[in-house]
Design a protein around this motif. Structure first.
Motif, PDB file in Angstrom:
ATOM      1  N   ALA A 131       5.109   0.144   6.706  1.00 43.85           N
ATOM      2  CA  ALA A 131       4.592   1.301   6.947  1.00 43.85           C
ATOM      3  C   ALA A 131       5.394   2.100   7.933  1.00 43.85           C
ATOM      4  N   GLN A 132       5.461   3.431   7.579  1.00 41.55           N
ATOM      5  CA  GLN A 132       6.395   4.354   8.526  1.00 41.55           C
ATOM      6  C   GLN A 132       5.735   5.637   8.710  1.00 41.55           C
ATOM      7  N   ALA A 133       5.697   6.093   9.779  1.00 45.71           N
ATOM      8  CA  ALA A 133       5.148   7.411  10.186  1.00 45.71           C
ATOM      9  C   ALA A 133       6.019   8.351  11.030  1.00 45.71           C
ATOM     10  N   THR A 134       5.868   9.603  10.987  1.00 47.55           N
ATOM     11  CA  THR A 134       6.622  10.746  11.834  1.00 47.55           C
ATOM     12  C   THR A 134       5.425  11.392  12.367  1.00 47.55           C
ATOM     13  N   PRO A 135       4.860  11.117  13.544  1.00 49.04           N
ATOM     14  CA  PRO A 135       3.906  11.893  13.893  1.00 49.04           C
ATOM     15  C   PRO A 135       4.121  13.129  14.501  1.00 49.04           C
ATOM     16  N   GLN A 136       3.437  14.236  14.431  1.00 50.83           N
ATOM     17  CA  GLN A 136       3.653  15.517  14.895  1.00 50.83           C
ATOM     18  C   GLN A 136       3.350  15.544  16.526  1.00 50.83           C
ATOM     19  N   VAL A 137       3.896  16.558  17.131  1.00 56.28           N
ATOM     20  CA  VAL A 137       3.722  16.541  18.613  1.00 56.28           C
ATOM     21  C   VAL A 137       1.867  16.189  19.018  1.00 56.28           C
ATOM     22  N   ASN A 138       1.037  16.609  18.204  1.00 54.58           N
ATOM     23  CA  ASN A 138      -0.190  16.365  18.513  1.00 54.58           C
ATOM     24  C   ASN A 138      -0.712  15.213  18.046  1.00 54.58           C
ATOM     25  N   GLY A 139       0.055  14.168  17.486  1.00 53.43           N
ATOM     26  CA  GLY A 139      -0.297  12.998  17.000  1.00 53.43           C
ATOM     27  C   GLY A 139      -0.556  12.809  15.731  1.00 53.43           C
ATOM     28  N   ASP A 140      -0.912  13.809  14.937  1.00 51.12           N
ATOM     29  CA  ASP A 140      -1.281  13.915  13.507  1.00 51.12           C
ATOM     30  C   ASP A 140      -0.020  12.932  12.762  1.00 51.12           C
ATOM     31  N   TYR A 141      -0.400  12.201  11.640  1.00 58.24           N
ATOM     32  CA  TYR A 141       0.623  11.655  10.881  1.00 58.24           C
ATOM     33  C   TYR A 141       0.186  11.159   9.674  1.00 58.24           C
ATOM     34  N   THR A 142       0.894  10.958   8.707  1.00 54.56           N
ATOM     35  CA  THR A 142       0.684  10.547   7.409  1.00 54.56           C
ATOM     36  C   THR A 142       1.640   9.157   7.286  1.00 54.56           C
ATOM     37  N   ILE A 143       0.885   8.153   6.882  1.00 55.55           N
ATOM     38  CA  ILE A 143       1.642   6.920   6.439  1.00 55.55           C
ATOM     39  C   ILE A 143       2.311   6.912   5.262  1.00 55.55           C
ATOM     40  N   VAL A 144       3.601   6.293   5.374  1.00 59.56           N
ATOM     41  CA  VAL A 144       4.452   6.205   4.170  1.00 59.56           C
ATOM     42  C   VAL A 144       4.434   4.562   3.866  1.00 59.56           C
ATOM     43  N   ASN A 145       4.078   4.275   3.059  1.00 59.94           N
ATOM     44  CA  ASN A 145       4.479   2.633   2.640  1.00 59.94           C
ATOM     45  C   ASN A 145       5.593   2.420   1.547  1.00 59.94           C
ATOM     46  N   ILE A 146       6.438   1.622   2.327  1.00 62.66           N
ATOM     47  CA  ILE A 146       7.857   1.353   1.379  1.00 62.66           C
ATOM     48  C   ILE A 146       7.747  -0.130   1.285  1.00 62.66           C
ATOM     49  N   ARG A 147       7.949  -0.662  -0.032  1.00 61.89           N
ATOM     50  CA  ARG A 147       8.070  -2.095  -0.324  1.00 61.89           C
ATOM     51  C   ARG A 147       9.634  -2.330  -0.448  1.00 61.89           C
ATOM     52  N   PHE A 148      10.123  -3.281   0.446  1.00 65.48           N
ATOM     53  CA  PHE A 148      11.646  -3.590   0.464  1.00 65.48           C
ATOM     54  C   PHE A 148      11.692  -5.123  -0.383  1.00 65.48           C
ATOM     55  N   ASP A 149      12.414  -5.095  -1.270  1.00 62.30           N
ATOM     56  CA  ASP A 149      12.998  -6.383  -1.841  1.00 62.30           C
ATOM     57  C   ASP A 149      14.360  -6.609  -1.537  1.00 62.30           C
ATOM     58  N   ILE A 150      14.707  -7.644  -0.839  1.00 65.74           N
ATOM     59  CA  ILE A 150      15.949  -8.101  -0.506  1.00 65.74           C
ATOM     60  C   ILE A 150      16.407  -9.312  -1.200  1.00 65.74           C
ATOM     61  N   GLY A 151      17.789  -9.527  -1.513  1.00 68.95           N
ATOM     62  CA  GLY A 151      18.473 -10.397  -2.371  1.00 68.95           C
ATOM     63  C   GLY A 151      19.815 -10.633  -1.498  1.00 68.95           C
ATOM     64  N   LEU A 152      19.996 -12.052  -1.107  1.00 68.03           N
ATOM     65  CA  LEU A 152      21.341 -12.451  -0.786  1.00 68.03           C
ATOM     66  C   LEU A 152      21.873 -13.039  -1.674  1.00 68.03           C
ATOM     67  N   PRO A 153      23.105 -12.449  -2.148  1.00 64.08           N
ATOM     68  CA  PRO A 153      23.880 -12.967  -3.321  1.00 64.08           C
ATOM     69  C   PRO A 153      23.941 -14.773  -3.176  1.00 64.08           C
ATOM     70  N   TRP A 154      24.267 -15.006  -2.070  1.00 66.31           N
ATOM     71  CA  TRP A 154      24.522 -16.604  -1.972  1.00 66.31           C
ATOM     72  C   TRP A 154      23.461 -17.422  -2.345  1.00 66.31           C
ATOM     73  N   LYS A 155      22.209 -16.658  -2.264  1.00 67.58           N
ATOM     74  CA  LYS A 155      20.921 -17.465  -2.374  1.00 67.58           C
ATOM     75  C   LYS A 155      20.137 -17.063  -3.849  1.00 67.58           C
ATOM     76  N   MET A 156      21.066 -16.616  -4.873  1.00 62.46           N
ATOM     77  CA  MET A 156      20.605 -16.052  -6.138  1.00 62.46           C
ATOM     78  C   MET A 156      21.426 -16.630  -7.143  1.00 62.46           C
TER      79      MET A 156
END
Length: 456
Positions: free
Chosen positions: A187-212
């Motif tokens: 989850a990521q957020a960029t709050p405004q000065v007053n603290g208001d924010y919206t959550i951005v959810n990001i899924r990360f898929d990570i592959g290491l070539p020597w383990k594939m």
């Protein structure tokens, strides 16, 4: 995706040789790894007064209970702070703080604080990673004036565990152990000065070539990792996907990136996903190379190794990652809620990157502090073209003792001028912890796969 580097002319061969002769260490130097140094290159002994203990192997699997969803338990949940640094007493501790930390006390004197706990050197890794670090020490060399690597495919971890230069320290951050292939929701957020924010959810898929299993070692020798990030919320952003093939020598073969826009349903090359291009869903609060504290090609900076020092840094941040906390408990106006943070006294490597003449980047200087036990960057000060301290990054690191790998419970990037910040890597409200059972195929990390990943 190209195979590993092909030297086409004698002149180029001589150039590569000239830029790499000082990298690999001697057999005698390498014997320090695991004896006077930890297996990945930190000083094994503690400091003179015992406030930094000696390294005894770090945390092992089972160091604390892991819940049914895969969230790590806190091995130090009953500890209390030794003391707390505030704007009122910060002068007593300024020699062990970064310029950025001092600036945060000045910017937020009523709320920013640093609770200091007993130091625990929890870093650990599997023996295979330790063995690989020694192979790196003996074989890995720099090419292209230090901005690419040679022979790193023999080891895959910690390019220079006994570094001699600033850029070699930076390479250790870039090539530190990621464990294995994994899926992680952040989850990521960029709050405004007053603290208001919206959550951005990001899924990360990570592959290491020597383990594939289906990645040919020759064709993947210049690939550090494959990464696919998919925005899953909010609805207006959901379905946007970015694919990255992270190359080792980005001078010779730049990072390959593609983006899929769910609204347009088109896959495009994305050269802007590098250097000071805009970070994903960051509202202009970070650059592409602010991800993971610092990432990508180091070629736009001259890197000076200042040395080592003792510093209070975010560490063993298990409480900050607890599923008992909600994002609203953490995200506050100005900066994250420091009540949930933990700092310890550790030795750090100090490196200063200064923008090279003729190069462009919105950050004219980066002042980086890296934990000696994990090579993870934990504090970074970013300066603008006028020489003014602009943004301060803090990486709240902890050891995933199941895998033996350092991870960030959270990363904060604080804009001192705007009074806003970006916080990322949060996972407190996830349905499950990091999935290390992920078994990706090369077909998962092709541009053709982006359209399927981005369907809403």
């Amino acid at each position: 995706m190209k195979a590993s580097m092909i030297i086409k002319t004698g002149a180029l061969a001589l150039s590569l040789l000239a830029t790499s002769v000082m990298a690999a260490v001697s057999e005698q130097e390498a014997t320090q790894l695991g004896t006077t140094l930890t297996p990945v290159g930190a000083q094994k002994e503690g400091n003179a007064d015992g406030s930094i203990p000696s390294w005894d192997g770090g945390l092992k699997p089972g160091a604390a209970p892991v819940d049914a969803k895969g969230f790590l338990g806190d091995p130090f949940k009953d500890e209390k702070p030794l003391f707390t640094i505030t704007a009122a007493n910060v002068a007593q501790y300024q020699d062990k703080l970064s310029p950025g930390q001092l600036a945060l006390f000045k910017r937020y004197p009523a709320t920013y604080k640093i609770p200091v706990y007993p130091t625990h050197r929890t870093a650990s890794a599997p023996q295979s990673v330790y063995d690989a670090a020694k192979v790196s020490a003996l074989n890995t060399e720099t090419v292209n004036d230090g901005y690419g690597l040679k022979n790193f495919e023999k080891s895959h971890y910690y390019a220079f565990p006994i570094p001699k230069t600033g850029v070699e320290v930076i390479w250790n951050h870039l090539t530190r152990s990621r464990g294995t292939n994994f899926i992680n929701n952040q989850a990521q957020a960029t709050p405004q000065v007053n603290g208001d924010y919206t959550i951005v959810n990001i899924r990360f898929d990570i592959g290491l070539p020597w383990k594939m299993a289906d990645v040919d070692p020759a064709s993947g020798s210049n690939i550090l990792f494959f990464a696919k990030q998919t925005v899953t919320a909010p609805a207006r952003m959901a379905g946007n996907v970015t694919l990255i093939h992270e190359t080792l020598d980005q001078v010779k073969e730049p990072r390959m990136a593609w983006s899929y826009n769910a609204g347009q349903r088109r896959v495009r090359r994305a050269p802007q996903v590098a250097y000071d291009g805009p970070g994903t869903a960051s509202d202009g609060m970070r650059t592409a190379d602010n991800s993971d504290m610092y990432n990508g090609a180091p070629d736009r900076y001259d890197w000076k190794l200042v040395g080592k020092k003792e510093m209070y840094i975010p560490y063993n941040s298990y409480h900050l990652s607890s599923p008992q906390l909600k994002y609203a408990d953490i995200i506050k106006p100005g900066h994250i809620n420091q009540d949930h943070t933990r700092y310890e006294l550790h030795r750090v490597w100090e490196v200063v990157g200064t923008l090279k003449a003729g190069e462009r980047h919105i950050y004219a200087k980066r002042h980086i502090f890296l934990d000696e036990d994990t090579w993870a960057a934990v504090e970074i000060d970013h300066y603008d073209g006028r020489g003014q301290l602009w943004r301060v990054a803090e990486g709240h690191v902890m050891n995933d003792y199941r895998q033996g790998v350092a991870v960030y419970a959270a990363m904060g990037l604080y804009d001192l001028i705007a009074g806003r910040y970006l916080v990322s890597n949060l996972g407190n409200e996830n349905k499950q912890g990091t999935d290390y059972s992920f078994g990706p195929k090369m077909s998962d990390f092709t541009p053709a796969a982006l359209r399927n990943a981005g369907i809403r």
